[in-house]
Design a protein around this motif. Sequence first.
Motif, mmCIF file in Angstrom:
data_model
loop_
_atom_site.group_PDB
_atom_site.id
_atom_site.type_symbol
_atom_site.label_atom_id
_atom_site.label_comp_id
_atom_site.label_asym_id
_atom_site.label_seq_id
_atom_site.Cartn_x
_atom_site.Cartn_y
_atom_site.Cartn_z
ATOM 1 N N GLN A 5 -17.474 23.141 36.947
ATOM 2 C CA GLN A 5 -17.976 22.468 36.178
ATOM 3 C C GLN A 5 -17.735 21.938 35.034
ATOM 4 N N ASN A 6 -17.152 23.003 34.597
ATOM 5 C CA ASN A 6 -16.553 23.229 33.204
ATOM 6 C C ASN A 6 -15.162 22.644 32.932
ATOM 7 N N THR A 8 -14.321 20.287 34.538
ATOM 8 C CA THR A 8 -14.309 18.368 34.757
ATOM 9 C C THR A 8 -14.560 18.319 33.629
ATOM 10 N N ASP A 9 -15.942 18.624 33.008
ATOM 11 C CA ASP A 9 -16.186 18.389 32.292
ATOM 12 C C ASP A 9 -15.699 18.255 30.891
ATOM 13 N N ALA A 12 -13.248 14.817 31.416
ATOM 14 C CA ALA A 12 -13.534 14.286 31.207
ATOM 15 C C ALA A 12 -14.118 13.917 29.434
ATOM 16 N N SER A 13 -14.366 14.941 28.312
ATOM 17 C CA SER A 13 -14.504 14.536 27.178
ATOM 18 C C SER A 13 -13.557 14.730 26.643
ATOM 19 N N ALA A 54 -14.807 20.039 21.949
ATOM 20 C CA ALA A 54 -14.993 20.058 23.212
ATOM 21 C C ALA A 54 -14.993 21.661 24.342
ATOM 22 N N LYS A 61 -18.402 28.551 27.025
ATOM 23 C CA LYS A 61 -19.258 28.257 28.811
ATOM 24 C C LYS A 61 -18.760 28.932 29.862
#
Length: 208
Positions: A5-6, A8-9, A12-13, A54, A61
């Motif tokens: 998820q990290n 992916t996020d 995406a940013s 980001a 994270k």
Amino acid sequence: MGLVQNLTDFRASITELNQHISFAHQKYSSGSYKHQSKLREFIAESAFLRIYVAWETFVEKCFIDYLINEESINHNRPAKWAMPIDAKHANDIIIGNQKHMDWSNPETVRKISKIFFHQGYVFDSSLSSINSDLMDMKTIRNSAAHISSSTTSKLDGVASRILAISATNYSAYRLLFSIDPRSLSLAKTVLERYLDILDVTAEQIANG
């Protein structure tokens, strides 16, 4: 799924912020820009600031996820020397008596990675290979965030070294959108090279 998820996020940013940059540089069919230079610079430099945020967020994270025993994308877990009960506890341990942890400084992150993980795990090796690039990015970020005689002289120093010229009164925008002579691709700007580096390194960290 924390590390997945990290990554992916983060990606995406970067995609979203690149869209802002593309918007700022839209052109008419005649080839002229739709937006004035000041607005282009404002949007692009603001996007670069958010790109750096980001990156900091991603590193923080991932560090905390590994510290609370999350599995990497490649199903690896580091040997670690702390056993926090949750993410908040992990963050408290990292900060200790400080006011905050400076995730923007790769040297600081590498130092604490050796305290909490065996041989710094993936953080020391991955950040070490791009340490100078990250420090240059931080200088550019500082220049975009606030202009002073100190930030201006430091930015000119970075621009001179990167572009192999005698740079004077450069702006963050001007440097970021200059063609980078270090890039293997002749069309790569300084910003595009940085984005490539960040993406590769983010994948290394998430893969473990």
